[in-house]
Scaffold this motif. Structure first.
Motif, PDB file in Angstrom:
ATOM      1  N   GLY A  58      -4.941  22.326  68.751  1.00 58.50           N
ATOM      2  CA  GLY A  58      -3.935  23.156  68.085  1.00 58.50           C
ATOM      3  C   GLY A  58      -2.839  22.343  67.416  1.00 58.50           C
ATOM      4  N   ALA A  59      -3.204  21.169  66.858  1.00 57.60           N
ATOM      5  CA  ALA A  59      -2.190  20.297  66.259  1.00 57.60           C
ATOM      6  C   ALA A  59      -1.815  20.754  64.848  1.00 57.60           C
ATOM      7  N   ALA A  60      -0.540  21.084  64.653  1.00 62.37           N
ATOM      8  CA  ALA A  60      -0.018  21.324  63.305  1.00 62.37           C
ATOM      9  C   ALA A  60       0.399  19.963  62.782  1.00 62.37           C
ATOM     10  N   ARG A  61      -0.218  19.504  61.696  1.00 65.35           N
ATOM     11  CA  ARG A  61      -0.075  18.082  61.374  1.00 65.35           C
ATOM     12  C   ARG A  61       0.177  17.819  59.901  1.00 65.35           C
ATOM     13  N   SER A  62       0.658  16.620  59.620  1.00 65.09           N
ATOM     14  CA  SER A  62       0.796  16.210  58.235  1.00 65.09           C
ATOM     15  C   SER A  62       0.718  14.694  58.154  1.00 65.09           C
TER      16      SER A  62
ATOM     17  N   SER B 259      -9.502  39.289  59.694  1.00 64.70           N
ATOM     18  CA  SER B 259      -9.421  38.800  58.311  1.00 64.70           C
ATOM     19  C   SER B 259      -8.559  37.539  58.229  1.00 64.70           C
ATOM     20  N   ARG B 260      -7.525  37.446  59.075  1.00 60.28           N
ATOM     21  CA  ARG B 260      -6.733  36.208  59.121  1.00 60.28           C
ATOM     22  C   ARG B 260      -7.609  35.027  59.549  1.00 60.28           C
ATOM     23  N   LEU B 261      -8.425  35.249  60.563  1.00 60.19           N
ATOM     24  CA  LEU B 261      -9.289  34.164  61.046  1.00 60.19           C
ATOM     25  C   LEU B 261     -10.340  33.802  59.994  1.00 60.19           C
ATOM     26  N   LEU B 262     -10.864  34.829  59.335  1.00 56.16           N
ATOM     27  CA  LEU B 262     -11.820  34.573  58.257  1.00 56.16           C
ATOM     28  C   LEU B 262     -11.175  33.712  57.163  1.00 56.16           C
ATOM     29  N   GLY B 263      -9.942  34.047  56.803  1.00 56.92           N
ATOM     30  CA  GLY B 263      -9.216  33.265  55.791  1.00 56.92           C
ATOM     31  C   GLY B 263      -9.110  31.802  56.190  1.00 56.92           C
ATOM     32  N   LEU B 264      -8.809  31.549  57.460  1.00 54.88           N
ATOM     33  CA  LEU B 264      -8.696  30.157  57.933  1.00 54.88           C
ATOM     34  C   LEU B 264     -10.035  29.440  57.889  1.00 54.88           C
ATOM     35  N   LYS B 341      -6.206  27.200  66.261  1.00 53.83           N
ATOM     36  CA  LYS B 341      -5.237  26.885  65.220  1.00 53.83           C
ATOM     37  C   LYS B 341      -4.161  27.962  65.167  1.00 53.83           C
ATOM     38  N   VAL B 342      -4.602  29.207  65.040  1.00 54.19           N
ATOM     39  CA  VAL B 342      -3.648  30.284  64.807  1.00 54.19           C
ATOM     40  C   VAL B 342      -2.779  30.495  66.053  1.00 54.19           C
ATOM     41  N   CYS B 343      -3.352  30.418  67.225  1.00 58.76           N
ATOM     42  CA  CYS B 343      -2.577  30.682  68.446  1.00 58.76           C
ATOM     43  C   CYS B 343      -1.569  29.568  68.699  1.00 58.76           C
ATOM     44  N   SER B 344      -1.969  28.334  68.450  1.00 58.56           N
ATOM     45  CA  SER B 344      -1.026  27.232  68.616  1.00 58.56           C
ATOM     46  C   SER B 344       0.140  27.388  67.629  1.00 58.56           C
ATOM     47  N   GLN B 378      -3.305  37.354  72.237  1.00 55.50           N
ATOM     48  CA  GLN B 378      -4.415  38.098  72.815  1.00 55.50           C
ATOM     49  C   GLN B 378      -5.248  38.795  71.744  1.00 55.50           C
ATOM     50  N   ARG B 379      -4.562  39.374  70.754  1.00 53.98           N
ATOM     51  CA  ARG B 379      -5.295  40.094  69.695  1.00 53.98           C
ATOM     52  C   ARG B 379      -6.171  39.153  68.880  1.00 53.98           C
ATOM     53  N   PHE B 380      -5.674  37.945  68.618  1.00 57.59           N
ATOM     54  CA  PHE B 380      -6.507  36.977  67.905  1.00 57.59           C
ATOM     55  C   PHE B 380      -7.663  36.504  68.794  1.00 57.59           C
ATOM     56  N   GLN B 381      -7.354  36.276  70.083  1.00 53.14           N
ATOM     57  CA  GLN B 381      -8.389  35.768  70.981  1.00 53.14           C
ATOM     58  C   GLN B 381      -9.546  36.746  71.129  1.00 53.14           C
ATOM     59  N   SER B 382      -9.272  38.050  71.000  1.00 52.43           N
ATOM     60  CA  SER B 382     -10.337  39.023  71.257  1.00 52.43           C
ATOM     61  C   SER B 382     -11.246  39.282  70.047  1.00 52.43           C
ATOM     62  N   VAL B 383     -10.971  38.618  68.909  1.00 52.62           N
ATOM     63  CA  VAL B 383     -11.814  38.820  67.717  1.00 52.62           C
ATOM     64  C   VAL B 383     -13.196  38.195  67.944  1.00 52.62           C
ATOM     65  N   THR B 384     -14.254  38.939  67.550  1.00 51.75           N
ATOM     66  CA  THR B 384     -15.629  38.425  67.698  1.00 51.75           C
ATOM     67  C   THR B 384     -16.246  38.135  66.331  1.00 51.75           C
ATOM     68  N   ARG B 385     -17.398  37.450  66.338  1.00 48.82           N
ATOM     69  CA  ARG B 385     -18.103  37.203  65.064  1.00 48.82           C
ATOM     70  C   ARG B 385     -18.483  38.519  64.403  1.00 48.82           C
ATOM     71  N   GLN B 386     -18.786  39.500  65.242  1.00 49.08           N
ATOM     72  CA  GLN B 386     -19.136  40.820  64.707  1.00 49.08           C
ATOM     73  C   GLN B 386     -17.943  41.420  63.933  1.00 49.08           C
ATOM     74  N   ASP B 387     -16.731  41.239  64.457  1.00 50.12           N
ATOM     75  CA  ASP B 387     -15.541  41.750  63.769  1.00 50.12           C
ATOM     76  C   ASP B 387     -15.403  41.112  62.384  1.00 50.12           C
ATOM     77  N   ILE B 388     -15.695  39.807  62.339  1.00 52.53           N
ATOM     78  CA  ILE B 388     -15.582  39.106  61.055  1.00 52.53           C
ATOM     79  C   ILE B 388     -16.667  39.590  60.094  1.00 52.53           C
ATOM     80  N   ALA B 389     -17.860  39.816  60.632  1.00 53.95           N
ATOM     81  CA  ALA B 389     -18.956  40.335  59.789  1.00 53.95           C
ATOM     82  C   ALA B 389     -18.569  41.689  59.198  1.00 53.95           C
ATOM     83  N   GLU B 390     -17.899  42.508  59.994  1.00 55.62           N
ATOM     84  CA  GLU B 390     -17.488  43.829  59.485  1.00 55.62           C
ATOM     85  C   GLU B 390     -16.457  43.708  58.365  1.00 55.62           C
TER      86      GLU B 390
END
Lengths: 400, 413
Positions: A58-62, B259-264, B341-344, B378-390
Motif C-alpha cells: 500500500g505504498a503511496a510513492r513518488s 468501478s473505482r477498483l476497475l479504474g485503478l 492501493k485504495v485502502c492504504s 470494508q466496502r472496497f474489500q467486499s468487491v468481487t470479480r463478479q461485481d467488476i464484470a457487472e
C-alpha cells in the motif's frame, strides 16, 4: 527520524546524490534517464514484480530528480515500513538497468521533454532557473532531445556507480515509528551501502540580462528573479518573511494589488527559492497579451516597495498562517519526512517544529525592515514567454 | 480511533450540519457545500456558478473584500473554494481555537453583496482564468469531450463558461441565480478534526438561522451512451492529447466501489494495464482512466498524451485493451492489489482533518450518508470479480466519445 505516535502511517524520503547538477556537461538529463532505468527491476524482482510488492504494501510513492538529488519517497501504513525500506534498498543498490529496455526508457524521456514544450509555465520556469544560479545549479532535470538521444547503457551504469552512493545521501523517516526499531531496520537494509563521490563541481556564471521567448499563446508568462540568501543564512527567515508579506495568503501585496484591485491575472506569486549555498526570489504571473505590460510594471513596483519595509499587521497575519502550517505538519508523515530530508541537505541538521516555532516568534517587523533596507530587491532579470516582448525598463536602475 | 464521533444536526432553516469530531486532532476543517454548479445553469448564464464563487469573497454588508481576505489570513486559515458540475465548495482549515471565527467568517461571506464595480474587476480575473486554460493541455479538449458525450444533458456544459457567456453576464443575472440556488436547504456544512459541535450549532442558529429555505430542483437524467470521434488541430501543440468518455455508475449506484477498483486496474498512473502497455514502453507520456460520479449518471474518463505520429496506434491500443478487459475481466491478483492501493490511500488521507472534511461532505451531499474510515475500507474489500464484470457489462469501456487535439488533424475510423 521523527516519532509521530498519533498517526497510522510512516513515510520515508531517500535522497540519493544523483541530482542534475552531477549530469556530465555533454549529457544533461542523465540523472533523469537513470532514475527511469533504475525503476525497471532490481534485486530478485523484475519491474512488474517490484511495483506489485509496493502496491501489496500500500505504498503511496513518488520519484523525482531535483538539482541536488534523485529523491524516492513513499508513505505506508506504519507496519509496512521495514518491508518498504528493504525494497528501496534493492532499488538503489541493486538495480538491474536492463539493456533491452534502454530504448523504452529513452522514449519515456522524449515524451516528457515534448510534453514540457506544451506546458508554458514549466517552459518559462526552466528558462528562469538557468538564470538563477551559476551552472550547474540552474539546470533542469530533463535534458534535451539531443542529449537524451546520445545516452548509452554505459552512461547509465556509470552514473549509478558514481552517484548512487551514501556520501551526501539522506534517509528521512517520520510517522508511527519507534526509533530503535527503525535504526535496526535501516542498519539491516542500508548498513552495507558503500561509495563516495569522486568528482568536483565546477561553477560557471549564469546568462545575464532579460530574455523573451516568442510563443503564439493567449497569455504572456512573466517571470522575475533577483538574488537573495540561502536557507542556511542567519537572516533567511527575515528575507522569507518579507516575501511572505509580498505573496503568502489572500491579503498579501501581490494578490491584492495585481489580482484583487486590478483584475490583471488569475495566478500571481513570489517565493524564496533556495539551494545549499545560494538563494533567490522568483516571481511569476500569467496574463493576456494586452495586459502583460501593466502586470509586469505593477509586480516590479510591489517588489521594489519591499525596500521601504513592511507593516506590523502584515507580519502578524503572516505569522498566523505559518503557525497553522507548522502545526498541520503534524498531521502528515509525508510532509514531515520531506521537510526533514531537505533540512538535512541544506543545513546538515534538522530543525524541529519547536525550533521553527521559536524562530518564528523571534522574527519582528524592525528586524525585517532593517534587513530590507540594507538589502533592497534589485538586479532583476525578467523572462517572458508570449506573443510580444515587454518593456523591461522598470526593472533597471538599482540603488547603488 | 474510538474517540471519533459522528454528529449530524439540521438547523431550523433546513441547513444540514455534519461533522466527524476527533478531540485529539491538531486542526479543524470546515466547508460549506452548496449543491449548485454548471449543471444548474442555463446556456446563457454558463459559468455563473464559478464566477459567483469568486464574488463570494468580495465582501458582505459588514465586510469589504479586503477585510474578508485579511481576516481569513489573521486566523491563519488555509482557505479556498472550487466549483464543479454540481457543487460549489467554500472551505477553511484552521487551528481548533479559531474554528468559531472561521465559521462566522465563512457564514458571513455566503451572503455576499455582489457590488457592481467588484463584479466588473472580477470578470477580468475569470477571463484570465479562461485564457490560462486555453493555453494549457489539453487545450479545451476536456470540455469539448464532455459536450459531445453528454449532448443536451445538463452535464455537457463547461464549469468556467466561455469568453462570450462570461463576458455577457450581468450582476443582475448572478443575483437571480444566487437567489434561486443558495437556499439554506440546498447547503451542507461539513466539519472534521477537532470540532466543538455544540458551540458550532449554537453559533449557527444565531448567525444564519434566518437564511431562507425554499425549493431548489435539479434534473438528474441518466446520460445516453454515445460514440463519436472528433479531432481538433492546434498548430502550436507538440503532443497529441486525447480525451475519451464512456458511461459509468452514478453517485447513488452501489457498484461505484467496483468501478473505482476497475479504474485503478485498467488506468491508474502506476501499475495498471494502460501503464504497462503505454507508459512503460514509452508509447504515451500519460495514460489514466478515472471514474467520476454525478447525481443520476457517471463517466469513465480517459486522458492520453502521446507523440502525434503515434496517435492511431494509441487509439487502437486503447480499444484493444478495453476490449480485452471487457471480454476477460480482471484477475484475482489485480483485484487484490487494487484493493490494497485504495485502502492504504484511504488510511493515509484520513490523517488530515481537511481531507476527511471533503470526504464526509461529499458523501453527505451525494448520498446523505456517513461512513467511517473502516466502513469505507470494508466496502472496497467486499468487491468481487463478479461485481467488476457487472460494471463492465453495464458500462462498456469500449463505447466512448473521443476528442483528440494536437498539431495535426487525425482521421480515425
Amino acid at each position: 527520524m521523527q516519532q509521530m505516535p498519533w498517526l497510522e502511517s510512516a513515510a520515508l524520503s531517500i535522497l540519493v546524490p544523483a541530482g542534475s547538477q552531477r549530469d556530465p556537461a555533454n549529457l544533461p538529463g542523465l540523472a533523469n534517464f537513470t532514475a527511469e532505468m533504475v525503476q525497471r527491476g532490481c534485486g530478485s524482482y523484475n519491474s512488474r514484480e517490484y511495483v506489485d510488492q509496493l502496491d501489496r504494501l500500500g505504498a503511496a510513492r513518488s520519484a523525482s530528480v531535483t538539482n541536488s538529488h534523485t529523491r524516492f519517497s513513499a508513505a505506508v501504513p506504519a507496519d509496512h515500513l521495514t518491508d518498504v525500506l528493504a525494497l528501496y534498498k534493492e532499488l538503489i543498490c541493486a538495480p538491474h538497468l536492463p539493456e533491452e529496455q534502454l530504448e523504452d526508457s529513452r522514449m519515456v524521456a522524449f515524451q516528457e521533454l515534448l510534453a514540457m514544450e506544451d506546458d508554458l509555465a514549466q517552459k518559462l520556469l526552466r528558462e528562469l532557473r538557468k538564470r538563477l544560479y551559476p551552472d550547474p545549479y540552474g539546470r533542469s532535470s530533463t535534458g534535451t532531445l539531443e542529449s537524451v538521444q546520445a545516452m548509452t547503457h554505459q552512461d547509465i551504469v556509470g552514473h549509478v556507480t558514481n552517484y548512487y552512493v551514501p556520501e551526501n545521501a539522506v534517509i528521512s523517516i517520520a510517522g508511527k515509528i519507534i526509533f530503535e526499531d527503525v535504526i535496526k531496520a535501516v542498519e539491516q537494509s542500508f548498513g552495507d551501502w558503500q561509495g563516495t563521490i569522486q568528482t568536483e563541481l565546477l561553477e560557471t556564471s549564469p546568462p545575464e540580462g532579460h530574455h523573451h521567448i516568442q510563443h503564439d499563446s493567449s497569455q504572456t508568462q512573466i517571470g522575475i528573479v533577483y538574488p537573495s540568501i540561502p536557507y542556511s543564512h542567519p537572516d533567511y527567515f527575515l528575507a522569507r518573511s518579507a516575501i511572505g508579506v509580498l505573496s503568502d495568503g489572500m491579503s498579501s501585496r501581490l494578490f491584492t494589488e495585481v489580482r484583487e484591485k486590478r483584475g490583471l491575472c488569475y495566478t500571481v506569486y513570489a517565493m524564496c527559492h533556495t539551494i545549499k549555498n545560494h538563494g533567490c526570489v522568483l516571481a511569476y504571473a500569467g496574463t493576456t497579451t494586452e495586459r502583460a505590460q501593466e502586470t509586469l510594471d505593477v509586480m516590479l513596483a510591489q517588489i521594489r516597495r519591499l525596500g521601504d519595509g513592511i507593516f506590523e499587521d502584515e507580519l502578524k497575519r503572516l505569522k498566523a498562517r505559518i503557525k497553522t502550517g507548522l502545526i498541520m505538519q503534524q498531521e502528515s508523515s509525508s510532509s514531515r519526512s520531506v521537510s526533514m530530508a531537505s533540512d538535512w541537505h541544506l543545513l546538515g541538521r534538522v530543525r524541529t517544529l519547536e525550533e521553527l516555532s521559536d524562530l518564528l516568534d523571534q522574527v519582528n517587523t524592525e528586524a525585517i525592515n532593517d534587513y530590507l533596507s540594507a538589502n533592497p530587491p534589485q538586479q532583476f532579470k525578467v523572462i517572458t514567454l508570449g506573443q510580444q516582448a515587454l518593456d523591461t525598463s522598470k526593472a533597471e536602475g538599482d540603488k547603488v | 480511533m474510538s474517540v471519533v464521533e459522528f454528529r449530524h444536526h439540521t438547523l431550523s432553516n433546513g441547513l444540514d450540519v455534519v461533522a466527524e469530531c476527533n478531540p485529539n486532532a491538531y486542526s479543524t476543517g470546515l466547508a460549506y457545500f452548496v449543491k449548485t454548479g454548471s449543471r444548474d445553469e442555463t446556456p446563457e448564464i454558463s459559468g455563473v456558478s464559478h464566477f459567483l464563487e469568486h464574488m463570494v469573497f468580495k465582501g458582505t454588508p459588514t465586510r469589504t473584500a479586503e477585510q474578508v481576505n485579511q481576516q481569513l489570513d489573521e486566523i491563519g486559515s488555509q482557505s479556498n473554494a472550487f466549483t464543479s458540475e454540481e457543487q460549489t465548495v467554500y472551505y477553511c482549515a484552521v487551528l481548533p481555537e479559531y474554528q468559531l471565527d472561521a465559521l462566522e467568517l465563512l457564514s458571513d461571506i455566503l451572503r455576499p453583496l455582489l457590488r457592481q464595480e467588484d463584479f466588473a474587476t472580477e470578470k477580468q480575473v475569470i477571463l484570465e482564468e479562461i485564457a490560462k486554460y486555453d493555453d494549457q493541455p489539453p487545450f479545451g479538449a476536456h470540455e469539448k469531450a464532455l459536450a459531445l458525450h453528454f449532448q443536451n444533458h445538463p452535464l455537457g456544459k463547461s464549469v468556467l463558461g466561455t469568453r462570450e457567456t462570461v463576458g455577457a453576464l450581468t450582476s443582475t443575472q448572478m443575483l437571480e441565480y444566487f437567489n434561486r440556488r443558495y437556499s439554506a436547504g440546498n447547503i451542507v456544512l461539513a466539519m472534521a478534526g477537532n470540532v466543538n459541535f455544540d458551540a458550532v450549532i449554537t453559533q449557527l442558529e444565531d448567525q444564519i438561522g434566518h437564511w431562507k429555505n425554499y425549493d431548489t430542483q435539479r434534473d438528474t437524467p441518466r446520460a445516453q451512451p454515445n460514440s463519436a470521434f472528433h479531432s481538433i488541430e492546434k498548430a502550436s501543440a507538440h503532443q497529441q492529447y486525447i480525451i475519451q468518455i464512456s458511461n459509468g455508475p452514478a453517485a447513488e449506484d452501489n457498484n461505484r466501489y467496483a468501478s473505482r477498483l476497475l479504474g485503478l486496474i485498467f488506468g491508474d498512473e502506476s501499475n495498471s494495464r494502460l501503464f504497462w502497455e503505454m507508459i512503460d514502453p514509452g508509447k504515451a507520456e500519460y495514460a489514466v482512466v478515472e471514474p467520476s460520479e454525478y447525481q443520476g449518471t457517471g463517466t469513465f474518463l480517459s486522458y492520453l498524451c502521446c507523440q502525434p505520429k503515434n496517435t492511431e496506434e494509441i487509439l487502437d491500443l486503447y480499444q484493444t485493451l478495453a476490449g480485452d478487459i471487457q471480454s476477460n475481466g480482471v484477475t484475482d491478483q489485480e483485484l487484490e492489489l487494487a484493493k490494497n492501493k485504495v485502502c492504504s490511500h484511504i488510511v493515509l488521507r484520513a490523517e488530515r482533518a481537511a481531507s476527511r472534511m471533503f470526504g464526509i461532505g461529499n458523501n453527505w451531499v451525494q448520498r446523505g450518508e456517513y461512513a467511517t474510515v473502516q466502513e469505507s475500507i470494508q466496502r472496497f474489500q467486499s468487491v468481487t470479480r463478479q461485481d467488476i464484470a457487472e460494471v463492465l457489462e453495464k458500462y462498456p469501456l469500449t463505447q466512448c466519445t473521443s476528442v483528440a487535439i494536437g498539431p495535426t488533424k487525425i482521421e480515425h475510423k
